[in-house]
Design a protein around this motif. Structure first.
Motif, PDB file in Angstrom:
ATOM      1  N   HIS A 158       0.864  -1.185   0.000  1.00  0.00           N
ATOM      2  CA  HIS A 158       0.000   0.000   0.000  1.00  0.00           C
ATOM      3  C   HIS A 158       0.895   1.228   0.000  1.00  0.00           C
TER       4      HIS A 158
ATOM      5  N   THR B 190      -3.443   0.221  -3.303  1.00  0.00           N
ATOM      6  CA  THR B 190      -3.198  -1.071  -2.671  1.00  0.00           C
ATOM      7  C   THR B 190      -3.160  -2.150  -3.741  1.00  0.00           C
TER       8      THR B 190
ATOM      9  N   ARG C 278      -4.837  -7.665   2.879  1.00  0.00           N
ATOM     10  CA  ARG C 278      -4.984  -6.241   2.575  1.00  0.00           C
ATOM     11  C   ARG C 278      -5.371  -5.452   3.826  1.00  0.00           C
TER      12      ARG C 278
END
Length: 253
Positions: free
Chosen positions: A109, A114, A223
Motif C-alpha cells: 500500500h 493497494t 490487505r
C-alpha cells in the motif's frame, strides 16, 4: 512533524538539546543561527552541516540521508515528509520457516494505492521488484525479523530501503502484542476480526484444493493487515509527537 523540525540528525545533538532549541523558538532549520544560546561553535557547525546535507537530500527526495543521520528510534519522524514514498507491506506464508515454507500473498500500500500479488499468478521476482521500485521508506509490523528476510530468501529481491518496523515503534508507547491486539487497543476496527495468521495458512490450503472464496478471503485479510498499518502508524506518531514536540512548540511551525 517534518524532518525540517528535527535537529537530532546532527552529530552530538540529542533530544534534550533539540528541546532546548525548540524552547528558544527554533522549531525549523531556517530559524537556526550559530548564535543560539548554549550551543557553542563546534556544535553549531555540526548542526549547520546537518541542515545543509538535509536540504540537499530533500531536494533529491533522498530518504537515506535522514535514515543514516537520525537515531534508530527516531525513524518514525521520516513518515510525514516522505509519506508519498512510504510503502506499507505485509506477507502471508504457509509457515514461519523461510527455508521450508513459501510466500502465498504480498500486499503493498503506497500513496493511496493497494496491490496484492498472489503465488501462482503474479507473484514473481520481476513483479515484486517492480512493486517496490518507487518505495523510499518501508513500513511493516515485525517485518525486520519476518517479512523482509522471508521475501529476500524466497525471491531475487533486495529490500535495502530505510525500514520502519511498527512493532518496536509501538512498544515506545507501551503497546505490545500482535498487530490485531494493538489495533484493538487503539480502537481500529476490522472487517475480518476472526481471521488470523493461522487461519490465513488454512485459507491458502483450501484455495489449493479449489474451495470457492478461500483465496478472496485470504487476500482481504492480507490487505486489511496492510492498510490498517497506516492508521496504527499515524496514531502512534501523533502520540510520539506529543511527547517529543509539545503543542506549544507545534504552534510555532
Amino acid at each position: 512533524m517534518h524532518v525540517e523540525n528535527c535537529f537530532v540528525g546532527a552529530d552530538g545533538v540529542g533530544e534534550t538539546l533539540e528541546r532546548r532549541l525548540w524552547r528558544q523558538g527554533i522549531t525549523r532549520w531556517d530559524a537556526f543561527t550559530p548564535a543560539c544560546d548554549g550551543i557553542g561553535d563546534t556544535r553549531a557547525e555540526r548542526i549547520e552541516s546537518f541542515i545543509d546535507g538535509g536540504q540537499r537530500a530533500l531536494d533529491r527526495d533522498e530518504v537515506e540521508y535522514f535514515d543514516r543521520q537520525f537515531p534508530g528510534g527516531a525513524r518514525w519522524r521520516l513518515y510525514e515528509t516522505f509519506r508519498e514514498q512510504t510503502c506499507f507491506f505485509d506477507i502471508e506464508t504457509t509457515g514461519l520457516d523461510h527455508q521450508r515454507n513459501v510466500v502465498t500473498t504480498v500486499t503493498l500500500h503506497q500513496d493511496g494505492d493497494t496491490r496484492t500479488l498472489v503465488r501462482g499468478d503474479d507473484l514473481t521476482d520481476e513483479t515484486l521488484a517492480a512493486a517496490f521500485a518507487d518505495a523510499g521508506l518501508l513500513v511493516t509490523f515485525n517485518g525486520a525479523r519476518f517479512d523482509v528476510p522471508f521475501l529476500e530468501t524466497s525471491f531475487d529481491v533486495s529490500l535495502d530501503q530505510p525500514h520502519l518496523d511498527l512493532m518496536p515503534t509501538c512498544r515506545k508507547l507501551g503497546l505490545s502484542g500482535g498487530l490485531g491486539a494493538i489495533e484493538r487497543e487503539l480502537g481500529v476496527e476490522r472487517d475480518l476480526p476472526d481471521v488470523d495468521g493461522r487461519e490465513a495458512v488454512r485459507l491458502w490450503h483450501e484455495h489449493e484444493r479449489g474451495v470457492d472464496g478461500a483465496l478472496e478471503r485470504l487476500i482481504a485479510y492480507n490487505r486489511e493487515d496492510t492498510v490498517n498499518m497506516v492508521t496504527v502508524l499515524e496514531d502512534v506518531i501523533a502520540e510520539l509527537e506529543a511527547e517529543v514536540f509539545p503543542e506549544e512548540h507545534q504552534q510555532r511551525l
